[in-house]
Every structure is written in structure tokens, then in C-alpha cells.
Motif scaffolding. Structure first.
Motif, short mmCIF file in Angstrom:
data_model
loop_
_atom_site.label_atom_id
_atom_site.label_comp_id
_atom_site.label_asym_id
_atom_site.label_seq_id
_atom_site.Cartn_x
_atom_site.Cartn_y
_atom_site.Cartn_z
N ASN A 2 0.81 -1.22 0.00
CA ASN A 2 0.00 0.00 0.00
C ASN A 2 0.84 1.26 0.00
N ARG A 3 2.06 1.19 0.50
CA ARG A 3 2.92 2.38 0.48
C ARG A 3 3.44 2.64 -0.92
N SER A 46 -1.93 11.98 0.52
CA SER A 46 -2.36 12.71 1.72
C SER A 46 -3.68 13.43 1.50
N ARG A 48 -6.25 12.06 -0.12
CA ARG A 48 -7.34 11.07 -0.18
C ARG A 48 -8.00 10.95 1.18
N PRO A 49 -9.34 10.89 1.18
CA PRO A 49 -10.03 10.73 2.46
C PRO A 49 -9.85 9.30 2.99
N GLN A 50 -10.23 9.14 4.23
CA GLN A 50 -10.20 7.80 4.81
C GLN A 50 -11.14 6.90 4.01
N PRO A 51 -10.83 5.61 3.92
CA PRO A 51 -11.70 4.71 3.17
C PRO A 51 -13.11 4.67 3.78
N ALA A 52 -14.09 4.59 2.93
CA ALA A 52 -15.47 4.53 3.39
C ALA A 52 -15.82 3.11 3.79
N ARG A 53 -16.60 2.99 4.84
CA ARG A 53 -17.13 1.69 5.25
C ARG A 53 -18.61 1.67 4.94
N ASP A 103 -21.36 12.39 8.32
CA ASP A 103 -20.25 11.64 7.75
C ASP A 103 -19.84 12.28 6.43
N HIS A 105 -18.33 11.03 3.81
CA HIS A 105 -18.67 10.24 2.63
C HIS A 105 -20.17 10.34 2.33
#
Length: 162
Positions: A2-3, A46, A48-53, A103, A105
Motif C-alpha cells: 500500500n505504500r 495525503s 485522499r479521504p479515509q476509506p469509506a465503510r 459523515d 462520505h
């Protein structure tokens, strides 16, 4: 992994888009497209938002179908309103809708829904995300519109994202 590749599908899409836009499979375009696909996600990771659940995919499917239906019916209503504007002008209005959805998202999805449904325009979101200002092309009953908006769009998005 992922890095090195924070967004592998995005990398692949950028590479393919580069090749498609240039209409060439030359070695230079293949190499530059791959470089673009590799570097762009790294440089912008940096942002990109946190992944959506997504908690309830079934609700997401129902919402997708509901929005599709609303797009078709709103298209017909707006077309009818434009064609008959000389006899009966539309009652355009800005309305404030109190929000329970906070939220990021969910709000992004809500903004896309407002954009895609004809006759509504997302105008402003309060800084504390508590009130949404929407412009409506032809408004009969403000209370009924707010109730429809909250039950049809906001509540399903809350089930999906919160």
C-alpha cells in the motif's frame, strides 16, 4: 504494497486514460503513462479521504434505484415546468434542510444526488454540517419536500455510512 501503490486501481486507470487520450501505444506513452499512474497516487495520497465503510450494501442498492427513479420523474417535471412557464411560472425557492447526517462520505454522496436530480442545486452547507441550503426549481410544499429529502436520501445514507 500500500505504500508503493496506495491506490492500484487509480494507478491502472490513470495509465489507461493516458494511453486513451494519446491514442498511441508507443514505448514513450506506455512508459510515461505507467510513471504517471505510479507517481500521481503517491504524490496525492495525503489528499485522499479515509476509506469509506459501507455498512448496508442492500440499502445502497435501494437508494441507487430510488435516485434513478427520481432523476427520471424530475426530468419530466422540470421539462413540463419549463414548457409551461409562460402560463404558470415555477415557484423557485431556497430552503434550509436540517441535517442529521455528518459523515463526510455520506455528505459527498448527498451532494452528488442533489447534483444529478434535476430541479435541485446544492447551494451551501453550514460549517458545522447541521444545515443544508438547497435551491429548488419548482416548490409546492416546503415541509413535504424536506420530509421527502430526509426520508429518501439522508436516512438511507446514514444507514450506509454511519
Amino acid at each position: 504494497m500500500n505504500r508503493v501503490f496506495p491506490a492500484p486501481l487509480l494507478s491502472l486507470a490513470l495509465w489507461a486514460l493516458w494511453l486513451l487520450l494519446n491514442l498511441s501505444l508507443s514505448a514513450g506513452n506506455l512508459l510515461f503513462g505507467a510513471l504517471l499512474g505510479f507517481l500521481a497516487p503517491l504524490m496525492f495520497a495525503s489528499l485522499r479521504p479515509q476509506p469509506a465503510r459501507i455498512r448496508k450494501p442492500g440499502v445502497a442498492l435501494k437508494l441507487f434505484l430510488l435516485v434513478g427513479r427520481d432523476v427520471v420523474t424530475s426530468n419530466l417535471q422540470v421539462a413540463w415546468g419549463v414548457l409551461h412557464a409562460g402560463r404558470k411560472p415555477p415557484r423557485s425557492a431556497f430552503i434550509k434542510i436540517p441535517l442529521d447526517l455528518h459523515d463526510a462520505h455520506g455528505l459527498a454522496a448527498l451532494s452528488m444526488i442533489c447534483t444529478v436530480v434535476p430541479g435541485t442545486v446544492w447551494s451551501e452547507l453550514a460549517l458545522d454540517r447541521s444545515v443544508l441550503l438547497i435551491h429548488v426549481f419548482d416548490l409546492d410544499d416546503e415541509a413535504r419536500f424536506i420530509e421527502h429529502f430526509k426520508t429518501s436520501y439522508e436516512r438511507p445514507l446514514m444507514e450506509i455510512f454511519q
